[in-house]
Design a protein around this motif. Sequence first.
Motif, PDB file in Angstrom:
ATOM      1  N   TRP A 133       0.856  -1.200   0.000  1.00 25.34           N
ATOM      2  CA  TRP A 133       0.000   0.000   0.000  1.00 25.34           C
ATOM      3  C   TRP A 133       0.888   1.244   0.000  1.00 25.34           C
ATOM      4  CZ3 TRP A 133      -5.113   0.845  -0.721  1.00 25.34           C
ATOM      5  CH2 TRP A 133      -5.552   2.174  -0.507  1.00 25.34           C
ATOM      6  N   THR A 134       1.815   1.285   0.947  1.00 25.61           N
ATOM      7  CA  THR A 134       2.710   2.453   1.031  1.00 25.61           C
ATOM      8  C   THR A 134       3.595   2.561  -0.211  1.00 25.61           C
ATOM      9  OG1 THR A 134       2.740   2.501   3.435  1.00 25.61           O
ATOM     10  CG2 THR A 134       4.653   3.458   2.329  1.00 25.61           C
ATOM     11  N   GLY A 183       3.361   0.997  -3.170  1.00 26.76           N
ATOM     12  CA  GLY A 183       2.705   0.953  -4.475  1.00 26.76           C
ATOM     13  C   GLY A 183       1.698   2.076  -4.643  1.00 26.76           C
ATOM     14  N   VAL A 184       0.702   2.095  -3.755  1.00 27.07           N
ATOM     15  CA  VAL A 184      -0.343   3.122  -3.878  1.00 27.07           C
ATOM     16  C   VAL A 184       0.205   4.475  -3.422  1.00 27.07           C
ATOM     17  CG1 VAL A 184      -2.664   3.801  -3.153  1.00 27.07           C
ATOM     18  CG2 VAL A 184      -2.142   1.383  -3.537  1.00 27.07           C
ATOM     19  N   GLY A 185       0.944   4.463  -2.302  1.00 23.05           N
ATOM     20  CA  GLY A 185       1.485   5.713  -1.757  1.00 23.05           C
ATOM     21  C   GLY A 185       2.419   6.414  -2.730  1.00 23.05           C
ATOM     22  N   SER A 186       3.077   5.656  -3.575  1.00 24.88           N
ATOM     23  CA  SER A 186       4.008   6.261  -4.532  1.00 24.88           C
ATOM     24  C   SER A 186       3.343   6.479  -5.894  1.00 24.88           C
ATOM     25  CB  SER A 186       5.209   5.338  -4.726  1.00 24.88           C
ATOM     26  OG  SER A 186       4.770   4.170  -5.404  1.00 24.88           O
ATOM     27  N   SER A 187       2.053   6.187  -5.985  1.00 27.47           N
ATOM     28  CA  SER A 187       1.263   6.296  -7.233  1.00 27.47           C
ATOM     29  C   SER A 187       1.719   5.348  -8.338  1.00 27.47           C
ATOM     30  CB  SER A 187       1.268   7.734  -7.781  1.00 27.47           C
ATOM     31  OG  SER A 187       0.755   8.604  -6.823  1.00 27.47           O
ATOM     32  N   ARG A 188       2.460   4.317  -7.963  1.00 27.80           N
ATOM     33  CA  ARG A 188       2.784   3.306  -8.973  1.00 27.80           C
ATOM     34  C   ARG A 188       1.553   2.464  -9.283  1.00 27.80           C
ATOM     35  NH1 ARG A 188       8.423   1.568  -6.105  1.00 27.80           N
ATOM     36  NH2 ARG A 188       9.773   1.724  -7.908  1.00 27.80           N
ATOM     37  N   LEU A 189       0.739   2.239  -8.270  1.00 24.40           N
ATOM     38  CA  LEU A 189      -0.484   1.457  -8.439  1.00 24.40           C
ATOM     39  C   LEU A 189      -1.665   2.301  -8.002  1.00 24.40           C
ATOM     40  CD1 LEU A 189       0.590  -1.894  -6.677  1.00 24.40           C
ATOM     41  CD2 LEU A 189       0.636  -1.418  -9.131  1.00 24.40           C
ATOM     42  N   GLU A 209       0.079   6.491  10.216  1.00 25.78           N
ATOM     43  CA  GLU A 209       1.502   6.289   9.918  1.00 25.78           C
ATOM     44  C   GLU A 209       2.131   5.445  11.009  1.00 25.78           C
ATOM     45  OE1 GLU A 209       3.699   9.677   8.599  1.00 25.78           O
ATOM     46  OE2 GLU A 209       1.861  10.763   8.086  1.00 25.78           O
ATOM     47  N   LEU A 210       3.048   4.623  10.628  1.00 23.36           N
ATOM     48  CA  LEU A 210       3.760   3.864  11.651  1.00 23.36           C
ATOM     49  C   LEU A 210       5.106   3.396  11.148  1.00 23.36           C
ATOM     50  CD1 LEU A 210       3.736   0.464  11.310  1.00 23.36           C
ATOM     51  CD2 LEU A 210       1.333   0.886  11.551  1.00 23.36           C
ATOM     52  N   ARG A 211       5.936   3.092  12.129  1.00 23.40           N
ATOM     53  CA  ARG A 211       7.255   2.526  11.825  1.00 23.40           C
ATOM     54  C   ARG A 211       7.101   1.016  11.918  1.00 23.40           C
ATOM     55  NH1 ARG A 211      12.400   4.772  11.906  1.00 23.40           N
ATOM     56  NH2 ARG A 211      13.832   3.276  12.815  1.00 23.40           N
ATOM     57  N   TYR A 212       7.320   0.343  10.803  1.00 31.33           N
ATOM     58  CA  TYR A 212       7.056  -1.088  10.711  1.00 31.33           C
ATOM     59  C   TYR A 212       8.261  -1.901  11.202  1.00 31.33           C
ATOM     60  CZ  TYR A 212       4.690  -5.158   8.713  1.00 31.33           C
ATOM     61  OH  TYR A 212       4.025  -6.342   8.537  1.00 31.33           O
ATOM     62  N   GLY A 213       8.017  -3.155  11.491  1.00 28.78           N
ATOM     63  CA  GLY A 213       9.120  -4.029  11.889  1.00 28.78           C
ATOM     64  C   GLY A 213       8.607  -5.237  12.632  1.00 28.78           C
ATOM     65  N   VAL A 214       9.540  -5.980  13.204  1.00 33.48           N
ATOM     66  CA  VAL A 214       9.198  -7.262  13.816  1.00 33.48           C
ATOM     67  C   VAL A 214       8.204  -7.104  14.974  1.00 33.48           C
ATOM     68  CG1 VAL A 214      11.183  -7.303  15.410  1.00 33.48           C
ATOM     69  CG2 VAL A 214      10.198  -9.465  14.571  1.00 33.48           C
ATOM     70  N   ASP A 215       8.248  -5.962  15.653  1.00 27.29           N
ATOM     71  CA  ASP A 215       7.334  -5.770  16.781  1.00 27.29           C
ATOM     72  C   ASP A 215       5.910  -5.459  16.334  1.00 27.29           C
ATOM     73  OD1 ASP A 215       9.394  -6.223  18.493  1.00 27.29           O
ATOM     74  OD2 ASP A 215       9.907  -4.095  18.703  1.00 27.29           O
ATOM     75  N   VAL A 216       5.758  -5.007  15.098  1.00 30.28           N
ATOM     76  CA  VAL A 216       4.424  -4.681  14.581  1.00 30.28           C
ATOM     77  C   VAL A 216       3.850  -5.879  13.832  1.00 30.28           C
ATOM     78  CG1 VAL A 216       3.120  -3.121  13.088  1.00 30.28           C
ATOM     79  CG2 VAL A 216       5.124  -2.267  14.328  1.00 30.28           C
ATOM     80  N   ALA A 217       4.663  -6.459  12.968  1.00 35.15           N
ATOM     81  CA  ALA A 217       4.214  -7.636  12.220  1.00 35.15           C
ATOM     82  C   ALA A 217       4.003  -8.772  13.232  1.00 35.15           C
ATOM     83  CB  ALA A 217       5.257  -8.028  11.190  1.00 35.15           C
ATOM     84  N   ARG A 218       3.071  -9.641  12.954  1.00 37.26           N
ATOM     85  CA  ARG A 218       2.751 -10.678  13.946  1.00 37.26           C
ATOM     86  C   ARG A 218       3.260 -12.061  13.565  1.00 37.26           C
ATOM     87  NH1 ARG A 218      -0.755  -8.717  18.000  1.00 37.26           N
ATOM     88  NH2 ARG A 218      -0.981  -6.501  17.579  1.00 37.26           N
ATOM     89  N   HIS A 219       4.181 -12.111  12.620  1.00 33.68           N
ATOM     90  CA  HIS A 219       4.732 -13.424  12.269  1.00 33.68           C
ATOM     91  C   HIS A 219       5.411 -14.041  13.485  1.00 33.68           C
ATOM     92  CE1 HIS A 219       5.280 -10.988   8.388  1.00 33.68           C
ATOM     93  NE2 HIS A 219       4.259 -11.787   8.161  1.00 33.68           N
ATOM     94  N   ARG A 220       5.403 -15.370  13.550  1.00 32.79           N
ATOM     95  CA  ARG A 220       6.117 -16.009  14.660  1.00 32.79           C
ATOM     96  C   ARG A 220       7.570 -16.247  14.240  1.00 32.79           C
ATOM     97  NH1 ARG A 220       3.789 -21.409  17.414  1.00 32.79           N
ATOM     98  NH2 ARG A 220       4.350 -22.260  15.359  1.00 32.79           N
ATOM     99  N   LEU A 227       5.587   3.488   7.208  1.00 33.54           N
ATOM    100  CA  LEU A 227       4.394   3.176   6.398  1.00 33.54           C
ATOM    101  C   LEU A 227       3.298   4.191   6.638  1.00 33.54           C
ATOM    102  CD1 LEU A 227       4.022  -0.717   6.739  1.00 33.54           C
ATOM    103  CD2 LEU A 227       5.510   0.609   5.242  1.00 33.54           C
ATOM    104  N   LYS A 228       2.519   4.414   5.609  1.00 35.65           N
ATOM    105  CA  LYS A 228       1.320   5.251   5.741  1.00 35.65           C
ATOM    106  C   LYS A 228       0.162   4.503   5.107  1.00 35.65           C
ATOM    107  CE  LYS A 228      -0.576   9.801   5.076  1.00 35.65           C
ATOM    108  NZ  LYS A 228      -0.548  11.037   4.329  1.00 35.65           N
ATOM    109  N   GLY A 229      -0.844   4.189   5.955  1.00 39.51           N
ATOM    110  CA  GLY A 229      -1.997   3.454   5.463  1.00 39.51           C
ATOM    111  C   GLY A 229      -1.891   1.987   5.838  1.00 39.51           C
ATOM    112  N   ILE A 230      -2.704   1.577   6.823  1.00 37.40           N
ATOM    113  CA  ILE A 230      -2.662   0.160   7.256  1.00 37.40           C
ATOM    114  C   ILE A 230      -4.076  -0.281   7.633  1.00 37.40           C
ATOM    115  CG2 ILE A 230      -0.284   0.125   8.120  1.00 37.40           C
ATOM    116  CD1 ILE A 230      -1.716   0.356  10.961  1.00 37.40           C
TER     117      ILE A 230
END
Length: 473
Positions: free
Chosen positions: A361-362, A364-370, A412-423, A434-437
């Motif tokens: 989203w950030t 692709g869409v945020g950069s107007s590529r998509l 807006e947020l700063r993404y990373g391992v603490d935000v993503a919920r993968h194990r 990131l902007k838009g979640i």
Amino acid sequence: MAILIKHGTLITASETFKADILIEGEIIRQIGRDLTHPKADIINAEGKFILPGGVDAHVHLDLPMFDTVSSDDHYTGGKAAAFGGTTTVIDFIPQDEGTLEENIERWQAKADPKASVDFGFHMNITRFDKEVAKEIFTLPDLGITSLKVFTAYNGRLRLSDGEIFRVMRVARAAGILTMVHAENGDVIDILVDEALTAGNKDPIFHAKTRPAWGTVEASLRAAALAAQAGDAPLYLVHMNTAGEVNQLVYAREHGLKMMGEACPQYLFFTEDDLRREDGAKWVCSPPMRTERDNLRLWEGLENGTIQTMATDHCPFFYDGTTPIEYEGEKVAIPGKELGKEDFTKIPNGLPGVGDRMPILWTQGVGSSRLTPNQFVALHCTNPAKIFGLYPQKGTLVPGADADIAIWDPDKELRYGVDVARHRTDYNLYEGWQLKGIPVMVFLRGQKIVDGENWYGKPGMGRYLHCHEGEVLV
Ligand code: DUC
Ligand code: ZN
Ligand code: ZN
């Protein structure tokens, strides 16, 4: 139980419009302006986008590899998916001992009690004979309408060209889509032997021993086999090279029904990432390529040459000797450290199922590529159509499953391992802004994500019978 989502802006693959959505039970009952319902819980989505729940058509959950197993199972992987706006995943069943049906039953027995989002299956065909040929015809009755073949992993997963040709003919006759993993297994084995003999054991040699030319050549080979198999439909998984985009164009110019899948990692990273001290984090097959490849893949997405965005989600811990805290428990699963001394022992695969939609989203869409509509087509609608889940999944329409991601385009947020919920203990997009979640996610009308909160449960995800899909070319 009814839920009325009011004042949101709906985004589908073809339209963007303001409307309310009424959910009754598990499905979308109505979409329109100024909807009312006497008993519905009201959600005010003013200023938010409403997207269909994402469909990730390429994940590996609970997959044994080398001396370990991928660290997300059907519960934890589904949870990570949901936090990223994805409510359907399609997982691959390895062809181990026994009949295809026995393999499917075994995999289903693992997935069913754990799944936290809806799931379908692709069948790997890594051993082929007359019996298997017959069994392939039974797959659609079991809800499986896609199979995967490999041109690499000699002696393990690879079929010969002749076998692939036969599989394609059978698949076509059975209404099944053939998916192909395109690399040159012979060249890889020779280069790996040479690298090890020369003492070249660092992660970068994972990329150096799996050259892009092998992928380009194998993708054209697969197209040629599909053509000779009577124009069998073909789906090129995890596209990673510029040349594959060219092959897709070439195949279509020759009237072939060949579709392609991108994955985020091949848009953002290059083999230089494997040169880092922590390069093992980027080890997956096929490997990362060059910036030129990144750009050509972007172009393929922008101009519609590529149909879907999936992930090849197959995470491992970077340091599987040090536990992380997961749902209040300490968890450590052997991972990339297994290959500390030798790149051939690094489990292949990356986390990604939860990253896919927020990152794209950030970026692709945020950069107007998509456009937002292209985003929905790539992440939701097209995979649902290709794998025979549409319109139950992948769109917002009355009668569809109420799989919905409410998206906050301004958050807006700063993404990373603490935000993503993968194990797992790392994230490839650590520190990315990131902007838009997605801020709220529904699976068949049940709220499973609300901000930071998780309401999903093991077993809540349902097995999806895939029907014969559409060819989107
Ligand atoms: N590649 C990976 O890196 N992991 C799982 C399967 C695959 O094809
Ligand atoms: Zn693959
Ligand atoms: Zn894969």
